[in-house]
Design an enzyme around this catalytic site. Structure first.
Site, PDB file in Angstrom:
ATOM      1  N   LYS A 118       2.662  -5.919  -6.516  1.00  0.00           N
ATOM      2  CA  LYS A 118       1.230  -5.657  -6.381  1.00  0.00           C
ATOM      3  C   LYS A 118       0.865  -4.190  -6.584  1.00  0.00           C
ATOM      4  CE  LYS A 118      -0.417  -9.592  -3.813  1.00  0.00           C
ATOM      5  NZ  LYS A 118      -1.245 -10.129  -2.758  1.00  0.00           N
ATOM      6  N   LYS A 200       3.930 -16.653 -10.116  1.00  0.00           N
ATOM      7  CA  LYS A 200       3.524 -17.671  -9.142  1.00  0.00           C
ATOM      8  C   LYS A 200       2.002 -17.814  -9.156  1.00  0.00           C
ATOM      9  CE  LYS A 200       2.441 -15.432  -4.835  1.00  0.00           C
ATOM     10  NZ  LYS A 200       1.979 -15.808  -3.558  1.00  0.00           N
ATOM     11  N   LYS A 203      -4.190 -16.501  -5.878  1.00  0.00           N
ATOM     12  CA  LYS A 203      -5.660 -16.485  -5.801  1.00  0.00           C
ATOM     13  C   LYS A 203      -6.237 -15.352  -6.622  1.00  0.00           C
ATOM     14  CE  LYS A 203      -5.237 -17.193  -1.037  1.00  0.00           C
ATOM     15  NZ  LYS A 203      -4.453 -16.010  -0.748  1.00  0.00           N
TER      16      LYS A 203
HETATM   17  N1  AQP Z   1       2.133 -20.252  -5.782  1.00  0.00           N
HETATM   18  C1  AQP Z   1       2.468 -20.630  -4.563  1.00  0.00           C
HETATM   19  N2  AQP Z   1       3.335 -21.639  -4.383  1.00  0.00           N
HETATM   20  C2  AQP Z   1       3.663 -22.043  -3.134  1.00  0.00           C
HETATM   21  N3  AQP Z   1       3.169 -21.486  -2.018  1.00  0.00           N
HETATM   22  C3  AQP Z   1       2.299 -20.477  -2.162  1.00  0.00           C
HETATM   23  N4  AQP Z   1       1.629 -19.729  -1.280  1.00  0.00           N
HETATM   24  C4  AQP Z   1       0.859 -18.836  -1.932  1.00  0.00           C
HETATM   25  N5  AQP Z   1       1.018 -18.977  -3.250  1.00  0.00           N
HETATM   26  C5  AQP Z   1       1.899 -20.000  -3.433  1.00  0.00           C
HETATM   27  C6  AQP Z   1       1.753 -19.883   0.158  1.00  0.00           C
HETATM   28  O1  AQP Z   1       0.461 -19.902   0.707  1.00  0.00           O
HETATM   29  C7  AQP Z   1       0.480 -19.233   1.948  1.00  0.00           C
HETATM   30  C8  AQP Z   1      -0.589 -18.196   1.993  1.00  0.00           C
HETATM   31  O2  AQP Z   1      -0.356 -17.144   1.150  1.00  0.00           O
HETATM   32  P1  AQP Z   1      -1.287 -15.867   1.222  1.00  0.00           P
HETATM   33  O3  AQP Z   1      -2.601 -16.150   0.687  1.00  0.00           O
HETATM   34  O4  AQP Z   1      -1.307 -15.301   2.566  1.00  0.00           O
HETATM   35  O5  AQP Z   1      -0.514 -14.849   0.378  1.00  0.00           O
HETATM   36  P2  AQP Z   1       0.014 -14.941  -1.038  1.00  0.00           P
HETATM   37  O6  AQP Z   1       1.364 -15.571  -1.009  1.00  0.00           O
HETATM   38  O7  AQP Z   1      -0.067 -13.557  -1.577  1.00  0.00           O
HETATM   39  O8  AQP Z   1      -1.015 -15.923  -1.770  1.00  0.00           O
HETATM   40  P3  AQP Z   1      -1.738 -15.740  -3.135  1.00  0.00           P
HETATM   41  O9  AQP Z   1      -2.478 -16.968  -3.439  1.00  0.00           O
HETATM   42  O10 AQP Z   1      -0.767 -15.245  -4.161  1.00  0.00           O
HETATM   43  O11 AQP Z   1      -2.801 -14.669  -2.810  1.00  0.00           O
HETATM   44  P4  AQP Z   1      -3.062 -13.273  -3.458  1.00  0.00           P
HETATM   45  O12 AQP Z   1      -3.327 -13.539  -4.908  1.00  0.00           O
HETATM   46  O13 AQP Z   1      -4.252 -12.752  -2.759  1.00  0.00           O
HETATM   47  O14 AQP Z   1      -1.846 -12.443  -3.239  1.00  0.00           O
HETATM   48  C9  AQP Z   1       1.871 -18.669   2.140  1.00  0.00           C
HETATM   49  O15 AQP Z   1       2.583 -19.547   2.980  1.00  0.00           O
HETATM   50  C10 AQP Z   1       2.422 -18.676   0.763  1.00  0.00           C
HETATM   51  O16 AQP Z   1       3.805 -18.822   0.770  1.00  0.00           O
END
Ligand code: AQP
Length: 333
Positions: A118, A200, A203
């Site tokens: 990031k 992966k 969001k």
């Molecule tokens: N692609 C994914 N596959 C499986 N699990 C996922 N999680 C997130 N993306 C995937 C799981 O969702 C939970 C919440 O994650 P988060 O929003 O706190 O953080 P993150 O992993 O950083 O999620 P994003 O969607 O990728 O958000 P951004 O883009 O804001 O960084 C966790 O249990 C995570 O494992």
């Protein structure tokens, strides 16, 4: 009370309201929380203070925070069996994060792959908060003396760091925290971007066809899945060397509950177009009841406000107990 003296294990997990929740959040996290909610004492948080570690818009944060609470409920978390709350409503998360910052070696944070990804090329836009994000996450978990943290595979490293911080704190200041464990489901643990299966699903990723959001319209879901990047081969088999196809099949497996063998047999002799059409139908059917419940729940905004206030009151005794022990252990009382 720490984990050692409880009969029912306590779970804590959360999602940052950094955008609309997507299939990865659902398959990798929320769906598992819902399935297991009878087995544990459940605490689920919308971690809005994590969402400010990168550039963000305050009005959007406010709206995504409420949307995430609504989606937790719509996906099936039952407020009678789960405490659902917003991180910033309990100020002790940031107090504990500061205290834990002071016992966390910088080298531990420098190893975090999510920070490396990031922060790459971000220059002065990379905040100190992004660097210490895993310490705030450790505070979230340790504040509630959680035994288990159900997360997708991408968050395993952060939960392991929380374990290390808890163990170090206990060594330095005496037994204070339950040392938590990451709980990761094998199927669908990591859902990849439909437009780029090497990344992966996220969001915050750009790209109209990157993810399927839980509130996407059926047409949009179908378009995204039909455009998913695959390869130029033909047979439909689970092969991690073919990441685009593997991702589609992983999502299919997670939502259908069928085994790999059953799925491969089902699609034998068919082309990618056929798989994509069936997958789109499956995703639309899985999301339809969630979307209907979401509309129902959010029709009355006061309902969510009341639920959030009640959650904070429910958590207060746990928070007060942990913080009293921490303050004494560290010499502030
Ligand atoms: N692609 C994914 N596959 C499986 N699990 C996922 N999680 C997130 N993306 C995937 C799981 O969702 C939970 C919440 O994650 P988060 O929003 O706190 O953080 P993150 O992993 O950083 O999620 P994003 O969607 O990728 O958000 P951004 O883009 O804001 O960084 C966790 O249990 C995570 O494992």
């Amino acid at each position: 009370m720490t984990g050692a003296t409880r009969t029912t294990k306590r779970v804590f997990s959360g999602i940052q309201p950094s955008g609309g929740l997507h299939l990865g959040n659902y398959i990798g996290a929320i769906r598992n929380w819902v399935e297991e909610q009878d087995r544990y004492e459940n605490i689920f948080c919308v971690v809005d203070q994590h969402a400010i570690t990168v550039d963000y818009d305050p009005a959007q944060l406010r709206s995504h925070t409420r949307q995430t609470v609504g989606l937790y409920l719509a996906c099936g978390l039952d407020p009678e069996r789960c405490t659902i709350f917003v991180q910033s409503h309990v100020p002790e998360h940031t107090e504990l994060a500061w205290l834990l910052n002071c016992v966390t070696p910088m080298g531990w944070l420098e190893r975090m792959t999510q920070f490396k990804e990031k922060s790459a090329g971000g220059g002065e836009r990379v905040s100190t908060g992004l660097f210490t994000y895993p310490v705030l996450m450790a505070a979230d978990i340790l504040l509630y003396q959680a035994d288990g943290v159900p997360v997708g595979e991408d968050q395993k490293q952060h939960v392991e760091l929380a374990r290390d911080i808890a163990a170090r704190f206990n060594r330095l200041f005496g037994d204070t925290f339950t040392v938590p464990e990451p709980w990761i489901r094998p199927v669908g643990a990591r859902v990849m971007g439909f437009d780029d299966p090497s990344r992966k699903m996220s969001k915050s990723a750009d790209g109209q066809y990157h993810s399927v959001a839980l509130l996407d319209e059926p047409d949009q879901i179908r378009r995204t899945i039909m455009r998913a990047v695959t390869d130029s081969e033909r047979d439909i088999v689970f092969n991690p060397e073919r990441p685009g196809l593997f991702n589609l099949l992983t999502v299919f497996q997670a939502l259908s509950g069928q085994s790999k063998q059953e799925i491969e047999t089902h699609f034998a002799g068919q082309g990618y177009g056929h798989l994509k059409r069936e997958l789109a139908d499956l995703v639309i059917a899985a999301l339809e009841p969630i979307q209907a419940r979401y509309r129902d729940i959010t029709a009355d905004p006061a309902r969510i406000d009341q639920l959030l206030a009640r959650s904070v009151a429910r958590l207060r005794p746990i928070v007060d107990d942990t913080m009293a022990r921490v303050r004494v252990a560290m010499g502030h009382r």
